[in-house]
Design an enzyme around this catalytic site. Structure first.
Site, mmCIF file in Angstrom:
data_model
loop_
_atom_site.group_PDB
_atom_site.id
_atom_site.type_symbol
_atom_site.label_atom_id
_atom_site.label_comp_id
_atom_site.label_asym_id
_atom_site.label_seq_id
_atom_site.Cartn_x
_atom_site.Cartn_y
_atom_site.Cartn_z
ATOM 1 C CE1 TYR A 1 -4.181 1.541 0.627
ATOM 2 C CE2 TYR A 1 -3.421 2.210 2.798
ATOM 3 C CZ TYR A 1 -4.385 2.246 1.801
ATOM 4 O OH TYR A 1 -5.527 2.973 1.991
ATOM 5 C CD GLN B 1 -10.863 -2.460 -0.239
ATOM 6 O OE1 GLN B 1 -11.236 -2.301 -1.396
ATOM 7 N NE2 GLN B 1 -9.755 -1.911 0.219
ATOM 8 C CE1 TYR C 1 -10.232 -0.092 6.409
ATOM 9 C CE2 TYR C 1 -12.611 -0.184 6.202
ATOM 10 C CZ TYR C 1 -11.465 0.510 6.501
ATOM 11 O OH TYR C 1 -11.548 1.810 6.911
ATOM 12 C CE LYS D 1 -8.137 -4.363 -1.910
ATOM 13 N NZ LYS D 1 -7.692 -3.335 -2.843
ATOM 14 C CD GLU E 1 -6.847 6.539 -5.438
ATOM 15 O OE1 GLU E 1 -6.657 5.383 -5.881
ATOM 16 O OE2 GLU E 1 -5.926 7.313 -5.138
HETATM 17 CA CA CA Z 1 -4.133 -3.724 -4.177
#
Ligand code: CA
Length: 432
Positions: free
Chosen positions: A142, A254, A258, A267, A378
């Site tokens: 990440y 997710q 999470y 994922k 995003e």
């Molecule tokens: Ca990823």
């Protein structure tokens, strides 16, 4: 096959094989993959050059590849690259020099022998590329500060965007190796537990917020023994090469699952790879400084030298109604805050053993501007700003029949070291 004199821009590295300036596979690259010519045939190891695949086993069978070490010849006659990856940088460098010599414009062995060329060089259009590695473990980092800040802002608000640990270590989680697939494999929309807005209990059903993640990944060469960390100083010698990665994500699954242990089923349904593995050596001319790290990392994470890579990344989207993909994002691997050496050193710092063929991916690579974000989450700011496509359609997230095409290359003087593309089309969820 027509001959071509080396162009001045390629200098001594020109090949007798014609390679266009915008080709991803000039003699400076020579990425490794596996391929088969017919269904049912075992995959063979090959190297991409221009529009061709150089068949390494056929080279050996025809007496053109006379590497002195039996272990190297044996490793290159396998159906995956794991054994070759395990041999380490010296063996890789010797093979690379030998292949560059054979393919160079100055070398007559293949250049002047049509029958031999036909035996070892196959048009890429006539082969099916295969998964080049038996991946034992897949870890996803990440490592982009822009991505972590964007996701954190969307899900927890601006004040809690970056967790306090983020600037001190490369955050990662253990992904799922069994669902890593090669470019072109359709991706089935997953079903899972989803907590709808305003609801107090979840329901089970198809993900409604399917996304891509633009990432780069690297493969481990020689591993380390259990209990013996790889130091950040030695980390580069454990890296075989890089691929382009689309780490598909179901955001609704997710988001509900999470905390506190991190991503799981949102994922693990699919991760797509580009089929050619670009050797670390081919990327040496494209090493650039990383973003400044503040605070300074702890000593075990302090890498020396420039280890960010200036690799241009692009994402395009094609809906079922469109004739061609339209570009929706441009980013660059150099934006990553944590480099590969730091990721590898951190991963093994507790004594965890890495093995040849393990895949370590960067996490989504987002740049500083909205057009350089590496996910739809995003790019559309969680659906608030839908993408407008040339077809007149809009997209907040992926719909069935959508195809995501990612592309990556490093631009040299008159040549490109490229990764080809990683492509996948979304298939509808299975009916309950
Ligand atoms: Ca990823």
């Amino acid at each position: 096959m027509q001959k071509q004199v080396a162009t001045p821009a390629l200098g001594l590295l020109g090949s007798f094989i014609p390679v266009a300036a915008e080709s991803h596979f000039p003699i400076q690259n020579l990425p490794y993959g596996t391929f088969r010519r017919r269904t049912g045939e075992l995959p063979r190891i090959g190297v991409a050059i221009g529009d061709y695949v150089l068949d390494l086993a056929a080279l050996a069978e025809n007496g053109c590849f006379s590497h002195p070490q039996a272990a190297v010849r044996e490793a290159l006659s396998q159906s995956t690259l794991n054994a070759f990856m395990a041999l380490g940088p010296l063996a890789w460098a010797m093979v690379r020099v030998e292949l560059q010599n054979l393919l160079s414009a100055q070398n007559s062995i293949l250049r002047d022998h049509a029958a031999l060329r036909d035996a070892v060089l196959i048009p890429q259009s006539q082969v099916t590329l295969c998964m080049p590695v038996d991946i034992g473990d897949y870890t996803d980092f990440y490592a982009s500060k822009e991505h972590a800040s964007n996701v954190g802002t969307l899900w927890r608000g601006k004040d809690n965007a970056l967790m306090p640990n983020w600037t001190h270590m490369p955050i990662g989680y253990h992904g799922r190796a069994s669902s890593v697939v090669i470019s072109g494999t359709p991706v089935r929309r997953p079903s899972g537990q989803i907590l709808s807005n305003g609801a107090s209990v979840p329901q089970f059903g198809p993900s409604g917020i399917l996304d891509f993640e633009l990432e780069m990944g690297f493969f481990i060469g020689p591993g380390n023994a259990l209990g013996r960390p790889v130091s950040v100083r030695d980390a580069a010698s454990h890296i075989f090469g890089l691929v382009l990665v689309n780490d598909w994500s179901a955001r609704d699954i997710q988001k509900w699952e999470y905390q506190p242990l991190g991503p799981f089923l949102g994922k693990s349904f699919a991760t797509s790879l580009s089929p050619w593995i670009v050797p670390l050596a081919a990327l040496a001319p494209f090493r650039v400084p990383s973003p400044a790290q503040d605070p300074a990392p702890l000593p075990y994470l302090q890498s020396v030298g420039d280890w960010a890579l200036n690799i241009e990344l692009a994402v395009a989207l094609k809906t079922a109604a469109m004739n061609a993909p339209a570009q929706i994002s441009r980013s660059n691997m150099r934006y990553l805050y944590w480099n590969m050496l730091q990721q590898l050193a951190h991963h093994s710092s507790n004594g965890c053993n890495l093995r040849p063929g393990d895949l370590l991916a960067s996490g989504t690579i987002s740049g500083p501007t909205p057009d350089s974000f590496g996910s739809l989450l995003e790019l559309t700011w969680n659906g608030a700003n839908p993408l407008k496509l040339p077809s007149g359609e809009e997209r907040k997230f992926l719909e069935d029949g959508d195809t995501v095409v990612m592309n990556a290359y490093a631009q040299g003087e008159g040549y490109r070291v490229g990764f080809g593309e990683v492509r996948g089309t979304v298939a509808p969820a299975l009916k309950p």
